[in-house]
Every structure is written in structure tokens, then in C-alpha cells.
Design an enzyme around this catalytic site. Structure first.
Site, PDB file in Angstrom:
ATOM      1  N   LEU A 111       1.652   1.094   2.297  1.00  8.42           N
ATOM      2  CA  LEU A 111       0.816  -0.037   1.888  1.00  8.42           C
ATOM      3  C   LEU A 111      -0.575   0.262   2.367  1.00  8.42           C
ATOM      4  CD1 LEU A 111       2.715  -3.346   2.667  1.00  8.42           C
ATOM      5  CD2 LEU A 111       1.972  -2.511   0.445  1.00  8.42           C
ATOM      6  N   GLY A 112      -1.485   0.372   1.434  1.00  9.20           N
ATOM      7  CA  GLY A 112      -2.858   0.651   1.853  1.00  9.20           C
ATOM      8  C   GLY A 112      -3.730  -0.545   1.547  1.00  9.20           C
ATOM      9  N   VAL A 113      -5.008  -0.394   1.806  1.00 10.35           N
ATOM     10  CA  VAL A 113      -5.967  -1.451   1.521  1.00 10.35           C
ATOM     11  C   VAL A 113      -6.080  -1.677   0.019  1.00 10.35           C
ATOM     12  CG1 VAL A 113      -7.834  -2.087   3.070  1.00 10.35           C
ATOM     13  CG2 VAL A 113      -7.464   0.336   2.540  1.00 10.35           C
ATOM     14  N   LEU A 132       6.484   3.290  -0.248  1.00  7.46           N
ATOM     15  CA  LEU A 132       6.234   4.439   0.638  1.00  7.46           C
ATOM     16  C   LEU A 132       5.059   4.164   1.562  1.00  7.46           C
ATOM     17  CD1 LEU A 132       6.614   7.295  -1.990  1.00  7.46           C
ATOM     18  CD2 LEU A 132       8.239   6.692  -0.188  1.00  7.46           C
ATOM     19  N   ASP A 183     -12.673  10.225   4.587  1.00  8.29           N
ATOM     20  CA  ASP A 183     -11.621   9.374   5.141  1.00  8.29           C
ATOM     21  C   ASP A 183     -10.492  10.238   5.705  1.00  8.29           C
ATOM     22  OD1 ASP A 183     -10.824   6.762   5.740  1.00  8.29           O
ATOM     23  OD2 ASP A 183      -9.664   6.544   3.885  1.00  8.29           O
ATOM     24  N   LYS A 188      -0.430  -0.439  -3.500  1.00  8.00           N
ATOM     25  CA  LYS A 188       0.866   0.031  -3.026  1.00  8.00           C
ATOM     26  C   LYS A 188       1.113   1.465  -3.446  1.00  8.00           C
ATOM     27  CE  LYS A 188       3.545  -4.109  -3.773  1.00  8.00           C
ATOM     28  NZ  LYS A 188       4.561  -4.687  -4.615  1.00  8.00           N
ATOM     29  N   VAL A 189       1.903   2.150  -2.655  1.00  7.70           N
ATOM     30  CA  VAL A 189       2.423   3.450  -3.081  1.00  7.70           C
ATOM     31  C   VAL A 189       3.947   3.309  -3.135  1.00  7.70           C
ATOM     32  CG1 VAL A 189       2.595   5.908  -2.565  1.00  7.70           C
ATOM     33  CG2 VAL A 189       0.474   4.685  -2.046  1.00  7.70           C
ATOM     34  N   LYS A 243       0.860   5.702  -6.941  1.00  8.22           N
ATOM     35  CA  LYS A 243      -0.158   4.835  -6.330  1.00  8.22           C
ATOM     36  C   LYS A 243      -0.749   3.952  -7.410  1.00  8.22           C
ATOM     37  CE  LYS A 243      -4.240   4.817  -3.336  1.00  8.22           C
ATOM     38  NZ  LYS A 243      -5.094   5.600  -2.426  1.00  8.22           N
TER      39      LYS A 243
HETATM   40  N1  ADP Z   1       2.265  11.232  -2.167  1.00  5.35           N
HETATM   41  C1  ADP Z   1       2.768  10.427  -1.225  1.00  5.35           C
HETATM   42  N2  ADP Z   1       4.034  10.566  -0.790  1.00  5.35           N
HETATM   43  C2  ADP Z   1       4.534   9.760   0.167  1.00  5.35           C
HETATM   44  N3  ADP Z   1       3.846   8.758   0.761  1.00  5.35           N
HETATM   45  C3  ADP Z   1       2.585   8.562   0.357  1.00  5.35           C
HETATM   46  C4  ADP Z   1       1.979   9.374  -0.648  1.00  5.35           C
HETATM   47  N4  ADP Z   1       0.708   8.952  -0.828  1.00  5.35           N
HETATM   48  C5  ADP Z   1       0.536   7.934   0.016  1.00  5.35           C
HETATM   49  N5  ADP Z   1       1.653   7.679   0.738  1.00  5.35           N
HETATM   50  C6  ADP Z   1       1.811   6.635   1.774  1.00  5.35           C
HETATM   51  O1  ADP Z   1       1.067   5.504   1.404  1.00  5.35           O
HETATM   52  C7  ADP Z   1      -0.008   5.259   2.316  1.00  5.35           C
HETATM   53  C8  ADP Z   1      -1.221   4.748   1.568  1.00  5.35           C
HETATM   54  O2  ADP Z   1      -1.635   5.700   0.580  1.00  5.35           O
HETATM   55  P1  ADP Z   1      -3.163   6.073   0.409  1.00  5.35           P
HETATM   56  O3  ADP Z   1      -3.321   6.962  -0.778  1.00  5.35           O
HETATM   57  O4  ADP Z   1      -3.667   6.600   1.693  1.00  5.35           O
HETATM   58  O5  ADP Z   1      -3.764   4.652   0.048  1.00  5.35           O
HETATM   59  P2  ADP Z   1      -4.903   3.735   0.705  1.00  5.35           P
HETATM   60  O6  ADP Z   1      -6.128   4.050  -0.090  1.00  5.35           O
HETATM   61  O7  ADP Z   1      -4.414   2.367   0.431  1.00  5.35           O
HETATM   62  O8  ADP Z   1      -5.010   4.084   2.143  1.00  5.35           O
HETATM   63  C9  ADP Z   1      -0.205   6.599   3.033  1.00  5.35           C
HETATM   64  O9  ADP Z   1      -0.777   6.448   4.307  1.00  5.35           O
HETATM   65  C10 ADP Z   1       1.210   7.133   3.094  1.00  5.35           C
HETATM   66  O10 ADP Z   1       1.928   6.552   4.159  1.00  5.35           O
HETATM   67 MG    MG Z   2      -5.069   6.002   3.116  1.00  2.00          MG
END
Ligand code: ADP
Ligand code: MG
Length: 382
Positions: free
Chosen positions: A51-53, A49, A165, A56-57, A72
Site C-alpha cells: 500500500l503506497g501513497v 502486495l 525516492d 495499491k499494488v 500497480k
Molecule cells: N513489483 C512488485 N512486486 C511485489 N511487491 C511490490 C512490487 N511493486 C511494489 N510492491 C510493494 O508495494 C509497495 C508500494 O509500491 P510502490 O511502487 O513503491 O508505490 P508507492 O508509490 O505507493 O510507494 C512497495 O513498497 C512494495 O512493498
Molecule cells: Mg514506494
């Protein structure tokens, strides 16, 4: 989730079925991750869903109810623990992505924390606006969105959490439907703003300098700056500051942010109300201590009376559509600007403490250095 509204209730904790029923205590309580395998309760899918730093989600499904969720994955570290704690504390608050379960598992012989959240199927805030096509996005809709994000921030700040953030990728919609709810997620940089013993005077004498009483203001002011940038983009489709060089953050952009150099160019801004522009100016104040607080923001007429904000059609959807090739850069720039701001503000706070020449503080510092029983003896105002 179906039928969800802005004022959604906190789910009954410990309910006999469904995700999130793991007997975790309600809002604010201390919670522990489940120690058995996440796969006992959830079927993981290969669908990524996001990819963050930090990791994975993934999409996953609750085995018993079939509910689609998001998982996550974080490698265990003090930082990851903090993310979980802060998100858990905020979960259940208005316009905050809800946590359903947390697990601590071994994965490839590394300890992991797995956060199971409600699945935000509606995607990111600005993608939804960009996809609108001909149907104009109006100033009143922008005001309603800002009120929703403000409600989330107000809740966090009242819980003494600064998110730090708040940016487009962390603002997601519950569904693709018309009644979808916008929510804030990603507590990876959240920080508790309660003052430590040294910062908290036992008494609050009227002669204590404001920065000594409230260094936590800096952390919260990060969120207020983010609100200003998001509001600006909502009203025109482009950001107030950009780098011009292709770098995520250039010296020029840093300078423009520091000096508050931005404008409201035509034609995009010509029809936008003066109230909206005034509110942006108050949020993008260069001196963080001068920025509006969240309470002041929520009380501003443009937010508090958003139902009478003019329904002026905006250029936003068109500009977002035309500039879509630059959107990744816009996001990177905001990410870097926030990172810079967090470092800068952490430093000011340290400096504030070091240089503050407050009699009461110095006395207590001495006492603490000398191993006094407790610097905050008799202080119950933590
Ligand atoms: N609950 C969720 N449902 C759907 N997509 C999600 C959800 N949480 C995160 N994502 C997707 O994953 C991405 C990264 O998640 P996030 O929690 O922001 O992690 P990071 O700390 O890596 O930025 C988000 O920008 C979004 O696109
Ligand atoms: Mg994020």
C-alpha cells in the site's frame, strides 16, 4: 523469474507469447498503454502486495502463462503519466523492476493507469537482512548490495533520469532464494534531468558558471544522498540521522542533516573499514554539489573492488532485529527527508536560473520573451 542474473538481457520485444509481449518498442522508445481491459490478459487476486501513497499494488496472474505478477493502480494524472513514462524508459535496465504491460482502463468511472510488473517475491532489502538470524551479514556483502543499487542508479543517471525516492521500501528482491536479484522500483518522483532550452547554452563557453551548466546535478545528488544513508544502515543497522521526537522529521533532524552531524559510534562501527567510512562521508556531503557523482561512486575501490572488501561480520542483522519496533519510523524519516530535499533542490534550481547573470542566458531569455522563433535555434545539444 528463474535463472535471472544481474546482467539479465532485455526480453525480446514482440515475442509471440507471455506477458510483456504486447509489441511495445524496445528500451527508450515511445510506448502507449493498452486500451483494452487488463482483466482480458490478467487474473487479479485480492492479495495486496503493498500500500503506497499513490495507490495499491495487487498480485495478479497472466492468464495464458500463469506467471505471477504485480499490478500497480494509479489514477490518471500528468504525474501518473510521468511515473509510467519514466519507469517504462528504465525498465529493462540492470537492477530495475521490469514492467511487463501497461493498461489504460476506466475503473469506477475514473480513468486509471495500470502498471503490470514482475512480482518481487523476495520482499524488501532490510527485511531480508533482518531475517538472517545467526548467519552474520558481512561488510563484503554490504559492498555487493551497494554495487547493485549503484548499477541501477548509474543506468538511470546515464538515461538522464533522477529517481529521487531511493529508499528501503523501493528496493525489493526478486525471490526468497539465495540467488535473488535486488531491484529498484517506484518512479513516482523520478525527474528528467535534461536541461531545458534556457539552461542549455548553445555553445559551452568556458566562463559559464558550473551551476548554470548543471542545475540537474541537484536532482541526481538526491540519489547519491540516499546511497549514503542506505550504505550507513547496511553497515550498522541504524540510520545516520534520526528525529528524536517521534515526528517524521523534526527541526533537529533537519539541522543535523544540513550540518552533516552524524558519527560512526562503537561498537557497531569499530571493525568497519576506513574505506567504507570515507565513502559514506563523500556521499553524505552537506553541499549537494560536493557529493560524489554516480560514476565516481562506481569507481571507488570499496565498490569497484568489492570482492576484496573484508568479510568482517557486522552488527546489522542484530540491530535491525532489536530495533524492529522503530523501523517504520526510520522509513518515515527517510521519506520525509527526501521530500524536503526534493522541494529544497527544486527551489535552488529556480533561484539559480533567476539569479544567474550570464550574458548568453540573458540574451536568450530576452529573445524568448520577445517570441523569437526559437531560443534554442541551432542548438542540438538537448
Ligand atoms: N513489483 C512488485 N512486486 C511485489 N511487491 C511490490 C512490487 N511493486 C511494489 N510492491 C510493494 O508495494 C509497495 C508500494 O509500491 P510502490 O511502487 O513503491 O508505490 P508507492 O508509490 O505507493 O510507494 C512497495 O513498497 C512494495 O512493498
Ligand atoms: Mg514506494
Amino acid at each position: 523469474m528463474d535463472g535471472e542474473t544481474a546482467e539479465e538481457p532485455v526480453p525480446p520485444q514482440g515475442a509471440p507469447c507471455g506477458p510483456g509481449s504486447g509489441g511495445a518498442p524496445a528500451l527508450g522508445g515511445r510506448r502507449e498503454p493498452k486500451k483494452y481491459a487488463v482483466t482480458d490478459d490478467y487474473q487479479l487476486s485480492k492479495q495486496v502486495l503493498g500500500l503506497g501513497v499513490n495507490g495499491k499494488v495487487l498480485e495478479c496472474f497472466h492468464r495464458r502463462t500463469g506467471q505471477k505478477c504485480a499490478l500497480k493502480l494509479l489514477y490518471d494524472s500528468p504525474k501518473a503519466r510521468q511515473e509510467v513514462d519514466h519507469h517504462w524508459q528504465a525498465s529493462g535496465g540492470p537492477h530495475i523492476v521490469r514492467i511487463l504491460d501497461v493498461y489504460e482502463n476506466m475503473h469506477h468511472s475514473k480513468r486509471c493507469l495500470l502498471i503490470v510488473m514482475e512480482c518481487m517475491e523476495g520482499g524488501e532489502l532490510f527485511s531480508r537482512i533482518q531475517e538472517r538470524g545467526d548467519q552474520a551479514f558481512t561488510e563484503r556483502e554490504a559492498a555487493e548490495i551497494m554495487r547493485d543499487i549503484g548499477t541501477a542508479i548509474q543506468f538511470l543517471h546515464s538515461q538522464n533520469i533522477a529517481h529521487r525516492d531511493v529508499k528501503p521500501e523501493n528496493l525489493l528482491y526478486t525471490s526468497k532464494e539465495k540467488d535473488a536479484v535486488l531491484k529498484l522500483t517506484d518512479f513516482g518522483f523520478a525527474k528528467e534531468t535534461t536541461q531545458n532550452a534556457l539552461q542549455t547554452p548553445c555553445y559551452t563557453p568556458y566562463y559559464v558558471a558550473p551551476e548554470v551548466l548543471g542545475p540537474e546535478k541537484y536532482d541526481k545528488s538526491c540519489d547519491m544522498w540516499s546511497l549514503g544513508v542506505i550504505m550507513y544502515i547496511l553497515l550498522c543497522g541504524f540510520p545516520p540521522f534520526y528525529s528524536n521526537t517521534g515526528q517524521a522529521i523534526s527541526p533537529g533532524m533537519k539541522r543535523r542533516i544540513r550540518l552533516g552531524q552524524y558519527g560512526f559510534p562503537n561498537p557497531e562501527w569499530s571493525e568497519v573499514s576506513e574505506d567504507a567510512k570515507q565513502l559514506i562521508r563523500l556521499l553524505l556531503k552537506t553541499d549537494p554539489t560536493e557529493r560524489l557523482t554516480i560514476t565516481q561512486f562506481m569507481n571507488h575501490p570499496w565498490i569497484n573492488q568489492s570482492m576484496v572488501v573484508p568479510q568482517t561480520p557486522l552488527h546489522t542483522a542484530r540491530v535491525l532485529q532489536e530495533d524492529r519496533d522503530h523501523w517504520d519510523e526510520v522509513k518515515e524519516e527517510m521519506t520525509s527527508a527526501l521530500a524536503t530535499m526534493r522541494v529544497d533542490y527544486d527551489q535552488v534550481q529556480i533561484k539559480d536560473l533567476k539569479t544567474s547573470n550570464n550574458r548568453l542566458l540573458n540574451k536568450r531569455r530576452k529573445k524568448q520573451a520577445g517570441g523569437g522563433s526559437s531560443a534554442s535555434q541551432g542548438c542540438n545539444n538537448q
